[in-house]
Design a protein around this motif. Structure first.
Motif, PDB file in Angstrom:
ATOM      1  N   LYS A 160      12.958  -6.898   7.657  1.00  0.00           N
ATOM      2  CA  LYS A 160      11.811  -7.655   8.178  1.00  0.00           C
ATOM      3  C   LYS A 160      10.551  -7.421   7.351  1.00  0.00           C
ATOM      4  O   LYS A 160       9.633  -8.237   7.347  1.00  0.00           O
ATOM      5  N   ILE A 161      10.503  -6.279   6.691  1.00  0.00           N
ATOM      6  CA  ILE A 161       9.271  -5.878   5.999  1.00  0.00           C
ATOM      7  C   ILE A 161       9.439  -6.023   4.494  1.00  0.00           C
ATOM      8  O   ILE A 161      10.430  -5.571   3.919  1.00  0.00           O
ATOM      9  N   GLY A 162       8.456  -6.661   3.851  1.00  0.00           N
ATOM     10  CA  GLY A 162       8.516  -6.878   2.403  1.00  0.00           C
ATOM     11  C   GLY A 162       7.919  -5.750   1.594  1.00  0.00           C
ATOM     12  O   GLY A 162       8.337  -5.477   0.470  1.00  0.00           O
ATOM     13  N   GLN A 163       6.900  -5.080   2.165  1.00  0.00           N
ATOM     14  CA  GLN A 163       6.214  -4.001   1.438  1.00  0.00           C
ATOM     15  C   GLN A 163       5.615  -3.027   2.450  1.00  0.00           C
ATOM     16  O   GLN A 163       5.190  -3.429   3.535  1.00  0.00           O
ATOM     17  N   THR A 164       5.608  -1.751   2.083  1.00  0.00           N
ATOM     18  CA  THR A 164       4.989  -0.738   2.943  1.00  0.00           C
ATOM     19  C   THR A 164       3.834  -0.076   2.203  1.00  0.00           C
ATOM     20  O   THR A 164       3.988   0.345   1.056  1.00  0.00           O
ATOM     21  N   LEU A 165       2.688  -0.005   2.871  1.00  0.00           N
ATOM     22  CA  LEU A 165       1.543   0.742   2.361  1.00  0.00           C
ATOM     23  C   LEU A 165       1.419   1.981   3.228  1.00  0.00           C
ATOM     24  O   LEU A 165       1.128   1.895   4.422  1.00  0.00           O
ATOM     25  N   CYS A 166       1.702   3.138   2.637  1.00  0.00           N
ATOM     26  CA  CYS A 166       1.635   4.394   3.375  1.00  0.00           C
ATOM     27  C   CYS A 166       0.353   5.124   2.989  1.00  0.00           C
ATOM     28  O   CYS A 166       0.134   5.409   1.814  1.00  0.00           O
ATOM     29  N   LEU A 167      -0.476   5.423   3.999  1.00  0.00           N
ATOM     30  CA  LEU A 167      -1.795   5.996   3.741  1.00  0.00           C
ATOM     31  C   LEU A 167      -1.786   7.520   3.731  1.00  0.00           C
ATOM     32  O   LEU A 167      -2.707   8.158   4.211  1.00  0.00           O
ATOM     33  N   GLY A 168      -0.733   8.087   3.191  1.00  0.00           N
ATOM     34  CA  GLY A 168      -0.716   9.537   3.003  1.00  0.00           C
ATOM     35  C   GLY A 168      -0.277  10.328   4.231  1.00  0.00           C
ATOM     36  O   GLY A 168       0.054   9.772   5.278  1.00  0.00           O
ATOM     37  N   ASN A 169      -0.279  11.664   4.063  1.00  0.00           N
ATOM     38  CA  ASN A 169       0.202  12.604   5.078  1.00  0.00           C
ATOM     39  C   ASN A 169       1.644  12.291   5.481  1.00  0.00           C
ATOM     40  O   ASN A 169       2.020  12.371   6.643  1.00  0.00           O
ATOM     41  N   LEU A 170       2.396  11.923   4.451  1.00  0.00           N
ATOM     42  CA  LEU A 170       3.845  11.708   4.598  1.00  0.00           C
ATOM     43  C   LEU A 170       4.457  13.021   4.110  1.00  0.00           C
ATOM     44  O   LEU A 170       4.807  13.169   2.958  1.00  0.00           O
TER      45      LEU A 170
END
Length: 202
Positions: A32-42
């Motif tokens: 369902k998702i084309g792109q993920t923007l992860c804002l850190g603290n992963l």
């Protein structure tokens, strides 16, 4: 099918939260998702792998807890349609004041700025730009400025759908009802990038 962009951050697994809530995982099905923007603290590898299964196009910035991930950039910019989206964790910002966020958006030359670090969902339009904080997807507690220490963190994440100059933001929050039962509440917010005047027609 719409190209959806997942905006997610402040996961803090396993140090402050065990996992992304099951009700969120049900919604975040691969395909369902084309792109993920992860804002850190992963902060854990299996969560990174999980995010990769949802969308191979995973963009990550460094958060204050990503001490070993020194190779990660502090900011990134992606373009969808006519909309430029910048994102960062937020620990490099002095505060969340709209003017400081606007200065960062201008520095990155973006229409939309996503930031994290406060563990609290926020979104607003200011000076023709759109600002989004997806909050913490796990509901991890915050130790920095932002929500009051005693305030319970509401788990949240966002999906964006960009069509030309228009962006539709879907906000997902895991809220408890009067009986303490958790349910996913969805809110929709729209933003349209202002169009530069092209001058008088001849």
């Amino acid at each position: 099918m719409a190209f959806l962009i997942l905006v997610i951050g402040d996961l803090h697994i396993p140090d402050r939260a065990l996992d992304i809530p099951a009700k969120f995982k049900k919604l975040l099905a691969p395909g369902k998702i084309g792109q993920t923007l992860c804002l850190g603290n992963l902060t854990d590898k299996s969560t990174y792998e999980y995010l990769r299964t949802m969308a191979p196009d995973l963009k990550i910035v460094r958060g204050r807890m990503d001490v070993e991930a020194t190779s990660l950039p502090l900011t990134q910019v992606v373009t969808h349609g006519s909309v430029r989206i910048g994102f960062l964790e937020g620990f490099t910002l002095v505060s969340n004041e709209p003017d400081l966020l606007l200065a960062e958006a201008n520095k990155l030359d973006v229409d939309v700025l996503c930031w994290g670090g406060t563990h609290k969902f926020e979104c607003f339009e200011y000076m023709d730009k759109f600002f989004v904080n997806p909050g913490s997807a796990t509901g991890a507690f915050s130790t920095s400025w932002g929500p009051d220490e005693s305030e319970e963190v509401v788990p949240s994440f966002c999906l964006m759908d960009v069509q030309g100059i228009s962006l539709t933001l879907y906000v997902y929050q895991l809220r408890k009802d009067a009986n303490g039962v958790e349910n996913v509440a969805v809110e929709k917010v729209t933003y349209t990038k202002p169009v530069e005047p092209t001058g008088a027609a001849s």
